[in-house]
Design an enzyme around this catalytic site. Sequence first.
Site, PDB file in Angstrom:
ATOM      1  N   THR A  14       0.826  -1.212   0.000  1.00 26.72           N
ATOM      2  CA  THR A  14       0.000   0.000   0.000  1.00 26.72           C
ATOM      3  C   THR A  14       0.861   1.263   0.000  1.00 26.72           C
ATOM      4  O   THR A  14       0.525   2.240  -0.662  1.00 26.72           O
ATOM      5  CB  THR A  14      -0.926   0.041   1.232  1.00 26.72           C
ATOM      6  OG1 THR A  14      -0.124  -0.070   2.400  1.00 26.72           O
ATOM      7  CG2 THR A  14      -1.937  -1.088   1.199  1.00 26.72           C
ATOM      8  N   ASP A 203       8.942  -3.034  17.140  1.00 22.67           N
ATOM      9  CA  ASP A 203       8.799  -1.970  16.138  1.00 22.67           C
ATOM     10  C   ASP A 203       9.113  -0.604  16.751  1.00 22.67           C
ATOM     11  O   ASP A 203       9.858   0.194  16.164  1.00 22.67           O
ATOM     12  CB  ASP A 203       7.365  -2.007  15.592  1.00 22.67           C
ATOM     13  CG  ASP A 203       7.078  -0.867  14.647  1.00 22.67           C
ATOM     14  OD1 ASP A 203       7.498  -0.956  13.477  1.00 22.67           O
ATOM     15  OD2 ASP A 203       6.453   0.124  15.066  1.00 22.67           O
ATOM     16  N   LYS A 207      12.330   2.111  15.905  1.00 20.35           N
ATOM     17  CA  LYS A 207      12.159   3.548  15.653  1.00 20.35           C
ATOM     18  C   LYS A 207      12.932   4.373  16.672  1.00 20.35           C
ATOM     19  O   LYS A 207      13.543   5.391  16.340  1.00 20.35           O
ATOM     20  CB  LYS A 207      10.672   3.897  15.678  1.00 20.35           C
ATOM     21  CG  LYS A 207       9.896   3.268  14.516  1.00 20.35           C
ATOM     22  CD  LYS A 207       8.394   3.336  14.762  1.00 20.35           C
ATOM     23  CE  LYS A 207       7.609   2.743  13.606  1.00 20.35           C
ATOM     24  NZ  LYS A 207       6.180   2.575  13.970  1.00 20.35           N
TER      25      LYS A 207
END
Lengths: 430, 430
Positions: A14, A203, A207
């Site tokens: 996407t 995750d 970051k």
Amino acid sequence: MTEPLKIAVAGLGTVGASTVKLLTEKAELIRQRTGRRVEVVAVSARSRGKDRGVDLSTFRWFDDPVAMAADGGADVVVELIGGSEGPARRTVETALETGRHVVTANKALIAHHGTALAKAAEGRGLSLAFEASVAGGIPIIKGLREGLAANDITEVHGILNGTCNYILTEMRRTGRDFADVLAEAQALGYAEADPSFDIDGVDAAHKLAVLTAVAFGCPVDFANVHVEGIRHVSAVDFDYADQLGYRIKLLGIARRLDGGVEQRVHPCMVPKDTPIAAVDGVFNAVVAQGDFVQRVVFVGRGAGAGPTASAVVADIVDIARGCRTATFGVPVDRLSRLEPLPMSARQGAYYVRLMVVDRPGVIADIAAAMRDENVSMEQMLQRGRAPDEGVPVVLTTHDTDEASMQRALAVIAAQQSVLEPPRMIRIESF
Amino acid sequence: MTEPLKIAVAGLGTVGASTVKLLTEKAELIRQRTGRRVEVVAVSARSRGKDRGVDLSTFRWFDDPVAMAADGGADVVVELIGGSEGPARRTVETALETGRHVVTANKALIAHHGTALAKAAEGRGLSLAFEASVAGGIPIIKGLREGLAANDITEVHGILNGTCNYILTEMRRTGRDFADVLAEAQALGYAEADPSFDIDGVDAAHKLAVLTAVAFGCPVDFANVHVEGIRHVSAVDFDYADQLGYRIKLLGIARRLDGGVEQRVHPCMVPKDTPIAAVDGVFNAVVAQGDFVQRVVFVGRGAGAGPTASAVVADIVDIARGCRTATFGVPVDRLSRLEPLPMSARQGAYYVRLMVVDRPGVIADIAAAMRDENVSMEQMLQRGRAPDEGVPVVLTTHDTDEASMQRALAVIAAQQSVLEPPRMIRIESF
């Protein structure tokens, strides 16, 4: 007129499809903003036939992204495959080796190999740009590296995972349990079928490692991020948090202290009146503290096709405009290695929830375990009575150090009257 | 090694002194980030003898900033004098005419002359940078122009004046009246002796005009900003706002609509759960809505020596790094003129407070005036009773247009039973 800047896009999920759409639909806007045409020339993905809602017929197709990086004729390779190894890594390495700029949304790749890749890029005068890898559409890498370039940043913290923030927000709003809300998030597409990368904090840790390097000008050091996820946060913790004046958030926190740097991801209780406490649902937020600017807060959508494509194209626009910045704010050979501080050195307050037998003397034993470690209790709540059965007891501490707290918890956990493993949430008052 | 970038600073108030201090103390950090030494070479202010807490002895001194701009030997002239005309304007014009980049914190100058100055700068390949002119240390100009460069921005709004936000926050928290809190703000140094620029909304309007140009890529059009200040917000309005679920904020709002662009500064009621509602005290906030990124919120200190110097030096860092962006995101000869929409076209809901005689039929007359203009009431509150004396009545409307609302208010104001001019606050639900 300058030559067009040629783009190859590896990965057409996407975000990849949205990036191609954005570059195509807004070609004129981008030309005006950069003074240069920006053109997609090649794309690569696993399945050629799939309908992605964008016309790919005018671009060269590559089944192999690494071949595209080497031979696609691009000036910039956009890596949207994901994962720290395999084709994503080889695509980026090949692009840099063959003299192409790289734009990526891949936090795992930068967290694991960011310093080495930056070295490869800077050695060849190339850009390695990763705005989209942290906090989706929020321009936080640019904000830290350029907008706050005049500052020594002492702290950066934030809500870095929208899935966890959605789950925690729904648990608070509805009183439902973790497993229930996770299942709903999966049904809605907010959580993956295998949600562990999100809910176990990995995750967010990727970051945070990237943010830490940009904020402090140090090599990326993912291995030294302390990581805890949200599986052990329980519905009842939200009630207590509310009573105590807190919200529960999964935060990534990087702090520069005298002895080195803290990097940690774990559930936190934050006072309700801090700006970050109000950031709910799938939104992300990053707070930076600089010595001149003081506190700056950035809030926006941390994921999704549109916001991520916005960040990817912002990086492409910088390259088209000829704006080159050192990958992590200072050149990679000038990054200062900062000593990783162990989690045991963390200073702060704690929330502890226990399930204990409702019997005289139990609280005294708990209090004694805390006292023996010099942990000072701030308050204690025992709701309801159930003689000789299990009742929850909640307590908060004054500031103490993690090592003492952990020792006290180990002693408490071993007491016969304590029926379940103690649950602890750190309190952060920024 | 590249030649040092030479800086001349015009204006040595708190921001000027802080800028010199930052450039001096952080010379090494800035060199690492830019790959180039950045050196102050000349300064100018009205009074040479004054102690400003920084050592100026190694810089050339100019009594006249215009002479410094022309002959100071600088590559970059930093204008921190203030005011849209006089020495500030002549300093900037002279700097550009003699081939020097300009960095300024001067919102009035950019609001009034931004387009012409951008033309002068871009015609000579020079930077005209003004990050510090809007929202202090928040990197909002960079955020919009570069971070969100891939987006068509449809709206930008924000809390742009810290003095007003401080006063409104204190009024809400303490229940005190405007005049009382203003006097306190003056005593604390948060408001000027002549506070009209702040509290009448002019300062926020300057900033909004600058933001509008950057967000939409149009010429700066300060003349078409609708401006209302906070003098008529009363202590009682905060009670009603709280009951109705709102906070009162002075906002600047720029919205791109089909027919053109709205630019307006006025007190607003905003729902308590919007991020901007929680931005209290001297903080500023800017919210941007882009078609791909969706909503992004930036919060930070909107004024003060440190935050403003941080923004000034960020602009200098960009120049040192050789990063040139079109002044308003697209080159000045490509800015699209947008039709200014009149305030009478504003669509939205309204809060109205009236002081009326407590007598049968009064409410019916008010309701009839609204009905005659097709304004639909949402709710009406009359607190307490005082037959034949004045009582406050508060009402809110459904969405309507400003012209109809104003006509209805004029009819209501003329009614004999209405004892004071009606007070109206627009409701904004972003």
